[in-house]
Design an enzyme around this catalytic site. Structure first.
Site, PDB file in Angstrom:
ATOM      1  CG  ASP A   1       1.943   4.666  -6.898  1.00  0.00           C
ATOM      2  OD1 ASP A   1       1.408   3.654  -6.428  1.00  0.00           O
ATOM      3  OD2 ASP A   1       1.341   5.729  -7.084  1.00  0.00           O
TER       4      ASP A   1
ATOM      5  CG  ASP B   1       0.583   3.099  -2.440  1.00  0.00           C
ATOM      6  OD1 ASP B   1      -0.183   2.411  -1.753  1.00  0.00           O
ATOM      7  OD2 ASP B   1       0.335   4.268  -2.754  1.00  0.00           O
TER       8      ASP B   1
ATOM      9  CG  ASP C   1      -5.508  10.810  -2.844  1.00  0.00           C
ATOM     10  OD1 ASP C   1      -4.600  10.676  -2.016  1.00  0.00           O
ATOM     11  OD2 ASP C   1      -6.714  10.837  -2.528  1.00  0.00           O
TER      12      ASP C   1
END
Length: 464
Positions: A194, A240, A419
């Site tokens: 990420d 991601d 999230d």
């Protein structure tokens, strides 16, 4: 990491009675004050420093040493996903021998199968959500627990549980499940994971042997798959990750991670190319890679990844909208899409497909619809990804999509796992989680977010 609070029911038990956790429920971890004993037939198995789970038929627990990992200095409007982590495991890389297959994919891997409704998410709904709900909403919540959703292997410590799930699926199929059940998992543990956001930084760092550790993680997944060659298994590979190499290469952490991402994903695609496996690489969403400036380079990159992995037969295509909110199809592009002509996922995959095919890959797609039930959304911008307000559960998982390019609607992101945190003092705070279109207060990424679950359930379309 997941960090659950005990239910009120547990706190009210008489002090002379030892509470027992239900199968698949949490039974330990840092900060846990609930039941630590499991019901008959289960053993409390430690997955990492923050989480232990009651597993059926387990005989030993996995113990890990942990260290704090991962910082970044830049935020961007990308998607993020469940399952951040701070654990690290030092292991030796070894490649298991076993069958691989090469050539062209052979049809929709979802056709003729039902997706696995994993007991882990079901336990979250039953032990965390329902106890604080009443009436019709509680009944509807129980139905959500039965919806298939992907299991996230977001730290290496969770890989042993994959065998437990595969064994459970095997048992269901031997008992006559009709149609047979397919396992659905997310491979998500890249070093410097990420790279363009903060909320879901992972356990491995490139500078600390992360590539070798990741390969050991993949080897462990391969070993589980080889133990269950009769269980049809579908994998989403690294949300991601590659999309950041198209749009966020100017971010130092992403440019520094580029070679490692490509090497690690290449290794994963080759090692997991097994006869009982189908794979889809994450490809962002239309609001990310659908722009004219991004879609061509994206197609070239994904096709190259496919070819560099020797065109693995198990690699069926790309996963879109993972952990995001976009519509499958919408009549008019909303203002927050800011002129992006590929504003929904149908437009996106139909624009991407011919470019991929021209570059040498006849790919297909799956779409995460777990949180896209409300259209248009209440996003300020299509790149706003963190705990967006006003969302609802979307189209149920199905291979009946009505589109030749789309193999299935799926729920990759478990609804109500946060999230990212809205706590501005937290190490993994990302500014997106403080935007006005983000629901607050929010817990750390991956932790249960009750208010978000109730929002998703109330706004579900179709309704429960």
């Amino acid at each position: 990491m997941k960090n659950f609070a005990p239910s009120l029911a547990l706190s009210l038990l008489l002090p002379t009675v030892q509470a027992q956790q239900t199968m698949w429920g949490q039974c330990g971890g840092a900060g846990w004050s609930g039941a630590t004993d499991c019901v008959a037939g289960g053993v409390c198995s430690t997955q990492n420093a923050y989480y232990a789970q009651c597993l059926p038929g387990a005989t030993t627990a996995t113990t890990l040493s942990t260290t704090s990992k991962g910082t970044t200095t830049t935020t961007t409007s990308s998607t993020t996903s469940t399952g951040g982590g701070s654990s690290s495991t030092t292991t030796k890389t070894s490649t298991s021998a076993g069958p691989t297959v090469t050539g062209s994919p052979s049809g929709n891997p979802f056709s003729g199968y039902q997706q696995y409704a994993n007991p882990y998410y079901s336990s979250e709904v039953h032990t965390l959500a329902i106890p604080s709900m009443t009436g019709a909403l509680a009944v509807k919540a129980s139905a959500v627990a039965d919806v298939p959703s992907f299991v996230w292997l977001d730290v290496a410590a969770k890989v042993p549980t994959m065998g437990t799930y595969l064994e459970n699926i095997r048992a269901k199929n031997k008992a006559g499940a009709n149609p047979p059940v397919a396992g659905i998992f997310v491979v998500y543990d890249l070093p410097d994971r990420d790279c363009a956001a903060l909320a879901s930084n992972g356990e491995y760092a490139i500078a600390d042997g992360g590539i070798a550790k990741y390969k050991a993680y993949i080897d462990a997944i391969r070993a589980q798959l080889l133990k269950y060659p009769d269980v049809h298994t579908i994998l989403v590979i690294e949300p991601d990750s590659l999309a950041n190499l198209i749009t966020n290469i100017n971010v130092a952490k992403c440019s520094g991670a580029k070679d490692a991402y490509l090497e690690c994903i290449n290794y994963a695609l080759k090692q997991l190319n097994l006869p009982n496996v189908a794979m889809y690489i994450d490809a962002g969403h239309g609001g990310w890679l659908g722009w004219d400036a991004n879609i061509g380079p994206a197609a070239e990159m994904y096709a190259k990844v496919y070819k560099d992995a020797d065109a693995p037969a198990a690699l069926r295509g790309l996963a879109v909208n993972v952990a995001n909110y976009n519509a499958w199809t919408i009549d008019t592009c909303p203002s927050y899409t800011q002129g992006n002509k590929n504003c929904d996922e149908k437009r996106y995959i139909h624009a991407l497909y011919p470019l991929l095919k021209a570059a040498g890959w006849d790919a297909r797609f799956i779409m995460d619809t777990g949180r896209n039930g409300v259209q248009p959304t209440k996003q300020q911008a299509q790149g706003d990804w963190c705990n967006v307000i006003g969302t609802g559960f979307g189209i149920r998982p199905s291979s009946e999509t009505g589109d030749d390019l789309l193999d299935a609607f799926v729920w990759v992101k478990p609804g109500a796992e946060s999230d990212g945190t809205s706590d501005t003092t937290a190490a993994r705070y990302d500014a997106h989680c403080g935007y006005t279109d983000a629901l607050k207060p929010a817990p750390e990424a991956g932790q249960w977010f009750q208010a978000y679950f109730e929002q998703l359930l109330t706004n579900a379309n179709p309704a429960f």
